[in-house]
Design an enzyme around this catalytic site. Structure first.
Site, mmCIF file in Angstrom:
data_model
loop_
_atom_site.group_PDB
_atom_site.id
_atom_site.type_symbol
_atom_site.label_atom_id
_atom_site.label_comp_id
_atom_site.label_asym_id
_atom_site.label_seq_id
_atom_site.Cartn_x
_atom_site.Cartn_y
_atom_site.Cartn_z
ATOM 1 N N GLY A 240 0.615 -1.248 -0.210
ATOM 2 C CA GLY A 240 0.073 0.092 0.049
ATOM 3 C C GLY A 240 0.916 1.337 -0.013
ATOM 4 N N ASP A 396 -9.223 -0.233 -15.677
ATOM 5 C CA ASP A 396 -9.103 0.518 -14.647
ATOM 6 C C ASP A 396 -8.332 1.631 -14.335
ATOM 7 O OD1 ASP A 396 -7.037 -1.760 -14.734
ATOM 8 O OD2 ASP A 396 -6.109 -0.749 -12.924
#
Length: 644
Positions: A240, A396
């Site tokens: 992340g 995406d």
């Protein structure tokens, strides 16, 4: 007005050679061809071709893709919007207000989390998130003495944020996520996507956390997002986080593209985290520690094609979410479509009988996808104009607003090569190479259309029409762009084709060539030996045979200039306004990265200032327009992986 289509035309049979064959593929003999893969869900047939052409010139510096063509369907829809007229009046009343707010006084809103279904859980454990558009999750990146690397005053102005706020000692803490930003309600978005032509399932914001939406004094809605802020349920096996290297590239390119006049997400600021992040940049088993960083990027919406695809892929139970998302998007970002009324001027014929009419005023979802298709086509035409290659055109990474989004291994053309891809992951297939971008855009629109068909929002006929509008809009805009780059009043296909062929054969620098071209005079009496003098700096080490080829082209070009009747000075000013002198070449990014990793952020800030005026001469900054040095072709500079 009724537009007619011919089922006999071969413009869009969706073999992806269709659009590229009209602009770049003739100069890419070895380029791969990608057949149209049927949608994951449905298999509509696309066989009609639109014969509507605007023929109007294009303003390359226009801030919005819907301004490119006066006869675009998107503009026709907007002209019917009463609410937009009301909003324009409100904006007019507010535009002169010099509003400057502190961070604490920003006007937050939370329409996305308020109006759409969310994840009942708020933890960041990687998992499949079902029946939800987002998960509320807090930034969690480890931070130690974060520092402000760079910032954008023009983005602060969009938010009504006082630029003095950048000087606050706690500013880096707030935009690293270490200290809560008053008013923020953080969440990560759920979406899926096709990656390199294959359905990848759930993806989502794996390292980006939206803080919320700011409503500015002009009633514009801007989402703020921290990229690299920590794990979310969509992080899968990743951490992340983001590194300084990739964050500098995203920050600079977001702003550089805006000042080139290309629709894009923007970047407010970039901060270091003070921590190191492990990255294997080349995926070769040799990871290393790199400085961590977080970029705050903004957009009026971060909704992507994949935001809709993920819910349609999960079957009938979640089709209602597709419907809700579409309604949300139109309500907040396409309000003119909410207010369209029955009008013959927006009826389109795809055949010879009444049953073949497509009336966009009868189905707002059909009008919506047509506008998205046009915006996407216009965006990619602009990319081709400045020689920009995105590198990762997965569904995406496709914005429903027609914005350039997600700057990973991007690259601007140096030596002109239609097969250029900046993404090492894209080798050897080169699916996302420069020449293929128009076709990939169409492929992605087809996947989005199939998603709306699966949700019973549009018919196959309406999907067909959206595909046709993409093709027509792309070619109209691309031809207008190339005409303006050449300083011509109308498009000359033969002249452009020969030019692109010459550029490819001699690997001429794309940006510098077009900038130099404005120095050619419309004088047929110039001696043959002097014809190439204005191009001497860009036509390097060419053979006698190639010199002859270029001389022939310049002679043809001068004939076109003479026929146009435009004065040399006027034409030069016009051409220089659309042919940038400065683009964000990868080696320039790398120089700034190398300095920043040693703690010197000055080059990042200088480079930002240069890229804010790409069409100006900027005396003293000529080094930023130079050809790449030899070291620029090493791995990790001219080509990168998706790792960040």
């Amino acid at each position: 007005m009724i537009f007619h289509f011919s089922s006999k035309s071969q413009l869009l049979l969706l073999s992806s050679s269709s659009l590229t064959s009209l602009c770049l593929r003739p100069f890419l003999p070895s380029a791969p061809k990608f057949p149209f893969y049927p949608s994951l869900l449905l298999k509509p047939r696309f066989s009609f071709a639109c014969h509507v052409s605007t023929g109007d010139s294009l303003r390359m510096d226009s801030p919005s893709p819907d301004l490119l063509s006066p006869l675009s369907v998107a503009n026709g829809l907007k002209n019917q919007c009463l609410r937009e007229q009301d909003n324009d009046s409100i904006k007019s009343e507010n535009k002169n207000k010099n509003v400057k707010l502190s961070l604490e006084d920003l006007n937050w809103d939370y329409s996305f989390v308020r109006e759409l279904p969310g994840d009942p859980r708020s933890d960041s454990i990687p998992r499949q998130v079902l029946h939800a558009c987002y998960t509320k999750v807090l930034p969690s990146a480890e931070v130690e003495n974060p520092k402000l690397v760079a910032w954008s005053d023009s983005v602060a102005d969009l938010l009504d944020l006082d630029p003095k706020e950048f000087e606050r000692p706690d500013f880096p803490l707030k935009f690293s996520g270490a200290s809560p930003l008053a008013g923020a309600v953080p969440y990560a978005q759920c979406y899926g996507g096709h990656q390199f032509g294959t359905w990848a399932g759930q993806l989502g914001d794996g390292r980006a956390i939206t803080l919320g939406e700011i409503l500015n004094s002009k009633l514009e809605r801007w989402e703020l997002q921290l990229k690299g802020a920590g794990k979310t349920p969509y992080s899968r096996f990743a951490d992340g986080l983001a590194v300084l290297r990739s964050s500098i590239r995203e920050f600079l390119c977001s702003e550089a593209m805006h000042f080139l006049g290309i629709p894009t997400t923007r970047a407010l600021c970039l901060v270091t985290t003070g921590k190191f992040v492990t990255r294997d940049m080349f995926y070769d088993g040799n990871p290393k520690e790199e400085p961590g960083a977080i970029v705050c990027r903004i957009a009026q919406s971060f909704l992507r094609f994949g935001s809709f695809q993920i819910h349609a892929s999960r079957g009938e139970e979640d089709l209602g979410i597709v419907h809700a998302l579409a309604d949300y998007a139109m309500r907040h970002h396409f309000p003119h479509i909410e207010n369209i009324s029955k009008s013959e001027s927006l009826s389109f014929s795809t055949g010879d009988d009444d049953q073949s009419l497509v009336d966009l005023t009868s189905n707002k979802y059909a009008a919506w996808i047509v506008e998205i298709a046009e915006h996407t086509a216009s965006l990619i035409a602009r990319w081709q104009g400045v020689g920009f290659t995105h590198g990762v055109l997965n569904t995406d990474n496709m914005s429903i607003l027609g914005l350039t989004i997600d700057y990973g291994p991007f690259g601007f053309l140096d030596a002109f090569d239609p097969s250029y891809t900046p993404n090492t992951t894209d080798l050897p297939g080169r699916r996302y190479c420069f020449a293929n971008q128009p076709d990939i855009g169409l492929w992605n629109i087809a996947q989005f259309a199939s998603t709306l068909m699966a949700a019973h929002l549009i018919s196959d006929k309406e999907a067909n029409y959206a595909m046709e509008r993409y093709g027509t809009k792309f070619m109209d805009d691309y031809q207008a762009i190339m005409s303006r780059k050449l300083g011509l009043k109308k498009y000359n296909k033969q002249l452009v084709n020969k030019l692109l062929n010459n550029l490819a054969v001699d690997k001429v620098d794309y940006t510098n060539f077009f900038r130099s071209l404005s120095n050619i005079k419309a004088d047929p009496g110039i001696p043959e030996d002097d014809l190439l003098v204005p191009l001497k700096a860009v036509l390097l080490d060419i053979s006698k045979e190639r010199k002859e080829a270029w001389t022939n082209w310049v002679q043809s070009y001068i004939q076109e200039l003479v026929a146009s009747g435009i004065l040399d000075e006027e034409r030069k000013a016009s051409m220089d306004s659309v042919n940038p002198k400065y683009v964000l070449r990868n080696y320039l990014c790398q120089s700034a990265i190398d300095a920043a990793e040693l703690g010197d952020f000055g080059e990042v800030r200088r480079l930002l200032k240069v890229m804010e005026l790409p069409y100006d001469e900027q005396p003293g900054m000529e080094k930023y327009a130079r050809l790449p040095p030899a070291w620029a072709y090493r791995p990790g500079v001219c080509m990168l992986s998706c790792s960040s």
